[in-house]
Design an enzyme around this catalytic site. Structure first.
Site, PDB file in Angstrom:
ATOM      1  N   GLU A 426     -51.046 -34.915 -20.615  1.00  0.00           N
ATOM      2  CA  GLU A 426     -49.994 -34.755 -21.626  1.00  0.00           C
ATOM      3  C   GLU A 426     -50.443 -35.261 -22.994  1.00  0.00           C
ATOM      4  O   GLU A 426     -49.703 -35.967 -23.684  1.00  0.00           O
ATOM      5  CB  GLU A 426     -48.727 -35.486 -21.193  1.00  0.00           C
ATOM      6  CG  GLU A 426     -48.150 -34.949 -19.897  1.00  0.00           C
ATOM      7  CD  GLU A 426     -46.803 -35.547 -19.510  1.00  0.00           C
ATOM      8  OE1 GLU A 426     -46.331 -36.464 -20.193  1.00  0.00           O
ATOM      9  OE2 GLU A 426     -46.236 -35.070 -18.514  1.00  0.00           O
ATOM     10  N   GLU A 502     -48.451 -32.490 -12.092  1.00  0.00           N
ATOM     11  CA  GLU A 502     -47.523 -33.617 -11.945  1.00  0.00           C
ATOM     12  C   GLU A 502     -46.152 -33.034 -11.639  1.00  0.00           C
ATOM     13  O   GLU A 502     -45.698 -32.141 -12.361  1.00  0.00           O
ATOM     14  CB  GLU A 502     -47.508 -34.443 -13.231  1.00  0.00           C
ATOM     15  CG  GLU A 502     -46.982 -35.835 -13.031  1.00  0.00           C
ATOM     16  CD  GLU A 502     -47.138 -36.664 -14.297  1.00  0.00           C
ATOM     17  OE1 GLU A 502     -48.269 -36.804 -14.812  1.00  0.00           O
ATOM     18  OE2 GLU A 502     -46.117 -37.172 -14.770  1.00  0.00           O
TER      19      GLU A 502
HETATM   20  C1  GAL Z   1     -45.058 -37.847 -17.195  1.00  0.00           C
HETATM   21  C2  GAL Z   1     -46.292 -38.686 -17.479  1.00  0.00           C
HETATM   22  C3  GAL Z   1     -46.397 -39.840 -16.506  1.00  0.00           C
HETATM   23  C4  GAL Z   1     -45.075 -40.532 -16.380  1.00  0.00           C
HETATM   24  C5  GAL Z   1     -44.052 -39.540 -15.917  1.00  0.00           C
HETATM   25  C6  GAL Z   1     -42.697 -40.108 -15.643  1.00  0.00           C
HETATM   26  O1  GAL Z   1     -44.678 -37.079 -18.251  1.00  0.00           O
HETATM   27  O2  GAL Z   1     -47.426 -37.917 -17.391  1.00  0.00           O
HETATM   28  O3  GAL Z   1     -47.378 -40.729 -16.952  1.00  0.00           O
HETATM   29  O4  GAL Z   1     -44.747 -41.061 -17.619  1.00  0.00           O
HETATM   30  O5  GAL Z   1     -43.917 -38.565 -16.915  1.00  0.00           O
HETATM   31  O6  GAL Z   1     -41.800 -39.082 -15.270  1.00  0.00           O
END
Ligand code: GAL
Length: 809
Positions: A426, A502
């Site tokens: 991100e 993710e």
């Molecule tokens: C994502 C990020 C992670 C964590 C997560 C929480 O956007 O890559 O590091 O912050 O959100 O939902």
């Protein structure tokens, strides 16, 4: 793997090999370090008195003993990634533990084999952060990124046959992280003593370009310091049998290359992770100059359009989790047993892949993944040049990004578990042309260093990267969340598949159930907890069932990495602005490693070998008699019947009415009456196949102690994790119990830490008392270097004292 043979290699790889024959010695600098958590003027000077410094062993995390403090690293920021519009005060973002500041480490050492013609390297697996390294008062070098592997040639700074003094200065700035980074020398430090004519550090790359049932081509490229050499290589299998060998005397510049054929190879995969060992001897004339043994796996990794990962000819979806590097109550200090416990828990869930979010993994974790059969997505950065936090990696990107990637790839590329690299997570550089150039540059470095594995990034600005071309440049487009854009991303990106790099970010607290039972985003409650009905997520995230839909129905969605396998210190979303709260709610397991309900939802989908039948919530709802308490079951069976005090609540069957109905059996209209709920799972013919019952518990009566391992190694590092449950007189878990418990360890072990998984607790992990959270907590016991019996005694007011005996061997 056969333990004896494995031991032989570990002994040669990781400890001093005393045999005269072996010209290479590796020493792990573990004990006898001195540490101080303040800046010392001229701290590197050998004369300075360290009597008042603490004696520590490495790995060490100077911040984990706290205390928690709301003021530590309080950040008044707008978190762009979380779609916030205004800056607000965030407490606990980095765990509210004292990681900020300067720390000095010092250690005296001798190098017995040090003589003319020898070279000595000092190797760090990571140092948090901005390490400056001194030998005998002279600065040897420095690094910046706390997660990077690096080494220095310290030969010219050493005094032969005399005590040498190593000093390391570390400094952590506030606002340098989005989670708890840990502090100090939290990973291994090693000395490598070798001949001037020798294999270069991280200079050997073993690949298997051709793999079939009958034979595998093992290609070994080695970089060498020296001329007129000969390399003799033997490959052994796990039983120690030599299965291939070869010799080369040809040097291309500083490189040699060998191709060896292994007949009938035993392939590495997630079910049977077979490993091989290449022992390489380097000669100059007839004199043995260096010897190294490198462990590797024989496997065929391809990525195909519309299918994704094809491992040894079999399409393999990533059923993965993201993990931060901290080990909960142990902090960031690496411990093999703690890592292995995590992986054991995940394996049983049916998980087959790990993403080291958002940085370089420990070597210990990669070794375990090789041995236990996990696929690995090795990540590098959470930031490039554009900042997410003021003092983050953006400060070092220009000077260090290439060096950090080179070291990541070279140090880890022989691990069969690694099947993909990640250049970032991100990164705000997703916006704009400069970011695209940076991305291409980074991916090219990965490709140059390792032409065999693809590169991904985790993208959150998917709508933008669809337009500006950023998403098209990657071998594998990784989407963080953004399920509504999956279709469009597949249509418009050129790669032919997408990865859920993710997913989920569902939030829950173990054993906490909130009413009404509804799907919520960003829901908060006065007690700082989230509901374990697994229906709560963040504005950008979703419940697991939504990911299952995409994973189940579209072959071109090549898998997912759930955020996260375990809770971690810091990032207490949705309680970023609430105090006290200092650790995450995202974990499938809590910070103590205890499975939350969600664990069984994933297990029911992912572990296709074992039956899952899990019922929630608990059945102690005093004061709610006659009110609706929905009951959910996460099960590998398709249907089941629920009984409340033996009265049937009807049969539920998984169906396509909603995404939730596809994966969960839900009785939404159950009225509470004390007694019991029982579920009877039905097989395909409708016959009872398994059952589970939860009873209303009486008052706390005694404690139940269960060790994950009753026999541990007397090496001063091994751990046993003992789960402590507060139960009633009949042994039912008391699901609301919060008794203050006390621990005492006697015999051949030490109390190490305790954790109850409560994100709002300010009790310290290293103290010998803690409250149970919803009836449970976990005590970690550590061996000493003496064999014997270890006794853990747990007491609590009004409770019968409980004891468990462990054996340290
Ligand atoms: C994502 C990020 C992670 C964590 C997560 C929480 O956007 O890559 O590091 O912050 O959100 O939902």
């Amino acid at each position: 793997m056969k333990p004896i043979f494995y031991f032989f290699f570990i002994a040669c790889l990781f400890t001093a090999c005393s045999s005269e024959q072996v010209p290479r010695h590796v020493y792990t600098l573990e004990e006898g370090w001195k540490f101080i958590n303040q800046d010392i003027e001229n701290g590197q000077k050998p004369g300075i008195n360290t009597d008042t410094w603490e004696t520590v062993t490495i790995p060490h995390d100077w911040a984990i003993k706290g205390p928690f403090d709301k003021e530590i690293d309080k950040q008044t920021v707008r978190i762009e990634q979380n779609q916030e519009n205004t800056a607000t005060e965030k407490t606990g973002r980095t765990g509210a533990l004292p990681y900020i500041g300067v720390g000095w480490y010092r250690k005296s050492f001798e190098v017995p084999e040090f003589q003319k013609g020898k070279k000595v390297l000092l190797v760090f697996d990571g140092a948090m952060s901005e390490p400056q390294v001194f030998i005998n008062g002279e600065k040897v070098g420095e690094w910046k990124y706390g997660y990077a592997y690096f080494y220095f040639d310290i030969t010219k700074y050493l005094k032969p046959e005399k005590e040498n003094l190593l000093a390391v200065r570390l400094e952590n700035l506030g606002e340098s992280s989005r989670w708890y980074p840990g502090a100090g020398l939290y990973r291994k430090v090693q000395l490598v003593v070798k001949d001037n004519t020798s294999f270069k550090q991280w200079g050997t790359f073993i690949t298997t370009p051709h793999v079939s049932e009958t034979s595998a081509q093992v290609n070994i490229k080695s970089e060498i310091d020296g001329e007129n050499i000969k390399v003799v290589t033997e490959i052994r299998d796990e039983k120690g049998k030599v299965v291939a060998s070869g010799t080369t005397e040809q040097l291309f510049g500083s490189k040699t290359e060998q191709n060896l054929a292994v007949p009938n190879p035993q392939l590495w995969d997630t079910e049977t992770p077979h490993l091989y060992f290449a022992t390489m001897k380097l000669y100059s004339g007839n004199k043995l100059k260096d010897e190294q043994t490198i462990r590797f796996g024989i496997r065929d990794v391809k990525y195909e359009r519309g299918k994704g990962l094809v491992l040894n000819g079999k399409v393999t979806k990533f059923k993965g989790v993201c993990l931060h590097h901290d080990l909960g109550p142990l902090g960031a200090a690496v411990n093999v047993t703690a890592l292995k416990r995590q992986l054991t828990i995940l394996k049983d869930m049916g998980c087959n892949a790990i993403r080291s979010s958002h940085n370089m993994p420990s070597h210990e974790q990669l070794e375990l993944c090789d041995e236990m059969g996990f696929l690995f997505l090795a990540e590098s950065f959470d930031e490039w040049k554009r900042p997410k936090v003021k003092n983050g990696y953006n400060r070092f990107f220009d000077e260090y990004a290439e060096k950090d990637i080179v070291n990541l790839v070279r140090a880890t590329r022989n691990h069969p578990c690694i099947v993909m690299w990640s250049a970032g997570n991100e990164v705000p550089d997703q916006w704009g042309n400069e970011g695209i150039k940076r991305g291409k540059w980074l991916q090219d470095i990965f490709h140059r260093e390792d032409p065999t594995r693809p590169v991904t990034v985790g993208m959150d600005q998917v709508a933008n990267t669809l337009k500006n071309g950023f998403g098209a440049i990657w071998d594998i487009p990784g989407l963080n969340y953004r399920l509504p854009l999956y279709n469009e991303a597949y249509e418009r990106f050129p790669q032919g598949f997408i990865l859920g790099s993710e997913t989920a970010s569902t939030v829950s607290s173990r054993g906490v159930y909130k009413f009404p039972v509804e799907q919520f985003k960003q829901k908060t409650y006065p007690d700082g907890q989230c509901s374990s009905y697994d229906l709560e997520a963040c504005s950008w995230s979703n419940v697991p069932d939504e990911d299952f839909y995409w994973q189940d129905n579209f072959d071109w969605v090549i898998g997912e990495f759930v955020w996260t396998g375990f809770d971690y210190l810091g990032e207490p979303t949705p309680y970023d602005e609430y105090w006290p709260s200092r650790s995450s709610y995202f974990g499938i397991c809590d910070l103590a490693g205890l499975p939350k309900d969600r664990y069984y939802l994933y297990r029911s989908k992912w572990n296709t070998r074992k039956e899952t039948l899990h019922l929630l919530p608990h059945w102690n709802w005093e004061g709610r008699e006659g009110e609706t308490i929905p009951v959910f079951a996460y099960t590998s069976y398709d249907s089941a019947e629920l009984f409340v005090n033996d009265k049937s609540m009807g049969i539920q069957k998984k169906n396509n009415d909603s995404l939730l109905n596809r994966n969960r059996l839900m009785w939404t209209n159950v009225k509470y009456e004390p007694g019991s709920i029982k579920i009877v799972a039905l097989d395909d013919s409708g016959n009872p196949a398994a059952e589970k019952e939860i009873r209303t518990a009486g008052t706390p009566h005694h404690l139940l102690l269960e060790a994950d391992r009753k026999n541990i190694n007397a090496d001063g590092k091994d751990l046993s994790y003992v789960t402590v449950s507060v139960v009633d007189k009949d042994g039912n878990l008391c699901p609301n119990a919060d008794n203050q418990l006390r621990f005492n360890v006697d015999g051949a072990g030490k109390f190490k830490a305790t954790c109850n998984g409560d994100a709002t607790s300010l009790e310290m992990f290293h103290l010998t008392t803690m409250k149970a959270f919803n009836g449970q907590l976990v005590v970690t016991v550590e061996s000493i270097k003496e064999a014997g019996t270890i006794t853990l005694e747990v007491t609590g007011e009004g409770l019968e004292t409980a004891k468990i005996e462990l054996e340290s061997i």
